[in-house]
Write an enzyme that holds these catalytic residues in place. Structure first.
Site, mmCIF file in Angstrom:
data_model
loop_
_atom_site.group_PDB
_atom_site.id
_atom_site.type_symbol
_atom_site.label_atom_id
_atom_site.label_comp_id
_atom_site.label_asym_id
_atom_site.label_seq_id
_atom_site.Cartn_x
_atom_site.Cartn_y
_atom_site.Cartn_z
ATOM 1 C CG ASP A 13 -2.046 0.922 1.155
ATOM 2 O OD1 ASP A 13 -2.333 1.427 0.041
ATOM 3 O OD2 ASP A 13 -2.678 1.189 2.199
ATOM 4 N N GLY A 14 0.348 2.315 -0.585
ATOM 5 C CA GLY A 14 1.022 3.610 -0.505
ATOM 6 C C GLY A 14 1.671 4.065 -1.803
ATOM 7 C CG ASN A 15 2.307 1.387 -5.067
ATOM 8 O OD1 ASN A 15 3.142 1.221 -4.186
ATOM 9 N ND2 ASN A 15 1.915 0.422 -5.873
ATOM 10 N N GLY A 16 0.200 5.324 -4.433
ATOM 11 C CA GLY A 16 -0.406 6.598 -4.834
ATOM 12 C C GLY A 16 0.142 7.758 -4.002
ATOM 13 N NE ARG A 26 -4.106 6.564 -7.647
ATOM 14 C CZ ARG A 26 -3.959 6.189 -6.370
ATOM 15 N NH1 ARG A 26 -3.716 7.102 -5.446
ATOM 16 N NH2 ARG A 26 -4.071 4.922 -6.022
ATOM 17 C CB THR A 59 -12.351 -8.651 -6.320
ATOM 18 O OG1 THR A 59 -12.317 -8.573 -4.888
ATOM 19 C CG2 THR A 59 -11.925 -10.051 -6.721
ATOM 20 C CG ASN A 61 -7.219 -2.657 -6.440
ATOM 21 O OD1 ASN A 61 -6.242 -3.384 -6.243
ATOM 22 N ND2 ASN A 61 -7.615 -1.771 -5.527
ATOM 23 N NE ARG A 64 -7.044 1.431 -6.431
ATOM 24 C CZ ARG A 64 -5.975 1.656 -5.707
ATOM 25 N NH1 ARG A 64 -4.890 2.156 -6.253
ATOM 26 N NH2 ARG A 64 -5.959 1.385 -4.414
ATOM 27 C CB SER A 183 -7.621 -4.455 2.209
ATOM 28 O OG SER A 183 -7.474 -3.259 2.913
ATOM 29 C CD GLU A 194 1.765 -13.473 15.576
ATOM 30 O OE1 GLU A 194 1.609 -12.307 15.995
ATOM 31 O OE2 GLU A 194 1.286 -14.470 16.155
HETATM 32 C C1 FPP Z 1 -1.882 -0.030 -3.510
HETATM 33 O O1 FPP Z 1 -1.388 1.281 -3.357
HETATM 34 C C2 FPP Z 1 -1.218 -0.688 -4.637
HETATM 35 C C3 FPP Z 1 -1.857 -1.290 -5.688
HETATM 36 C C4 FPP Z 1 -3.330 -1.367 -5.786
HETATM 37 C C5 FPP Z 1 -1.104 -1.882 -6.807
HETATM 38 C C6 FPP Z 1 0.107 -2.692 -6.449
HETATM 39 C C7 FPP Z 1 0.799 -3.106 -7.681
HETATM 40 C C8 FPP Z 1 2.130 -3.127 -7.873
HETATM 41 C C9 FPP Z 1 3.124 -2.804 -6.823
HETATM 42 C C10 FPP Z 1 2.688 -3.509 -9.221
HETATM 43 C C11 FPP Z 1 2.679 -4.988 -9.412
HETATM 44 C C12 FPP Z 1 3.154 -5.288 -10.779
HETATM 45 C C13 FPP Z 1 3.564 -6.498 -11.201
HETATM 46 C C14 FPP Z 1 4.033 -6.601 -12.604
HETATM 47 C C15 FPP Z 1 3.620 -7.695 -10.362
HETATM 48 P P1 FPP Z 1 -2.387 2.508 -3.568
HETATM 49 O O2 FPP Z 1 -2.352 2.878 -5.008
HETATM 50 O O3 FPP Z 1 -3.734 2.149 -3.057
HETATM 51 O O4 FPP Z 1 -1.719 3.598 -2.687
HETATM 52 P P2 FPP Z 1 -2.458 4.825 -1.948
HETATM 53 O O5 FPP Z 1 -3.270 4.231 -0.843
HETATM 54 O O6 FPP Z 1 -1.317 5.648 -1.454
HETATM 55 O O7 FPP Z 1 -3.288 5.538 -2.986
#
Ligand code: FPP
Length: 229
Positions: A13-16, A26, A59, A61, A64, A183, A194
């Protein structure tokens, strides 16, 4: 002695938020998340972890924005087969978890090919949870059992009808980016997991973070409903 969890599940989590902090779209966060994912797998290999499950696309996502969904589907179709040497050189066997049949054809095909191309690797097994939801996984397993004429549903029957029944329950579930919730991830197989929650955003994770979550796991006493041994 330091105990190594056999199976770790990661809620990435936290990519965005990582991207937002840098005034980036994002999608840039997801690309950075993919880089972190590879470092984390290497960290797991170094520690001797045998199974990893990565929550790549739930399921839920699909709700988005379409361009974000398309971008993630593009990562599945291009990056896994495109980076096949990484998986093969490190002995990584890939599996998918979840219903990939409804993915765009190129993403589905790439994932099927990647599973096939890595099937002989045996250092670590990495399940990519894609179009995955824990509630649906349980219902699907029950429906599979019913369609085979099984009359009594037990926990063993449910597990035996999972996509990859050979993958053991998760010993440890680690979640990045500060939220403290499951989630819809590994609902059945987290019965005695754990949980470790970290504030660090997923794209900032590296090999050392795997060591840190395993250290925290080692401070826990697992009793599985019984008494301490
Ligand atoms: C949640 O962060 C992350 C995701 C829904 C996607 C995760 C996917 C990857 C790391 C790429 C995987 C790719 C391959 C090829 C295996 P968020 O976007 O919900 O973050 P936020 O809460 O900060 O918005």
């Amino acid at each position: 002695m330091r105990e190594i969890p056999c199976h770790i599940g990661f809620i990435m989590d936290g990519n965005g938020r990582w991207a937002k902090k840098r005034f980036l779209p994002r999608t840039a966060g997801h690309l950075a998340g993919l880089k972190a994912l590879k470092k984390v797998i290497l960290g797991c290999i170094k520690e001797g972890v045998r199974y990893v499950t990565l929550y790549c696309f739930s399921t839920e996502n699909w709700s988005r924005p379409q361009d974000e969904v398309n971008y993630l589907m593009g990562l599945f179709s291009e990056k896994i087969m495109g980076e096949l040497p990484f998986y093969n050189e490190n002995g990584i066997r890939l599996l998918t978890l979840g219903d990939i049949s409804v993915l765009p054809e190129d993403a589905r095909k790439a994932l099927v090919e990647a599973v096939e191309a890595t099937s002989a690797n045996n250092t670590i097994t990495v399940q990519l949870a894609i179009n995955y939801g824990g509630q649906r996984e349980i219902c699907q397993a029950v429906n599979r059992a019913i369609s085979e004429g099984i009359m009594e549903i037990t926990p063993e029957v449910i597990r035996a009808h999972f996509d990859n029944p050979e993958v053991p329950p998760a010993d440890l579930i680690a979640r990045s980016a500060g939220e403290k919730r499951i989630s819809n991830f590994l609902l059945f197989d987290s019965a005695y997991s754990e949980f470790v929650f970290c504030d660090k955003l997923w794209p900032e994770w590296s090999e050392e973070d795997v060591t840190a979550v395993i250290d925290e796991y080692n401070g826990r006493v697992r009793k599985f409903g019984g008494l301490k041994q």
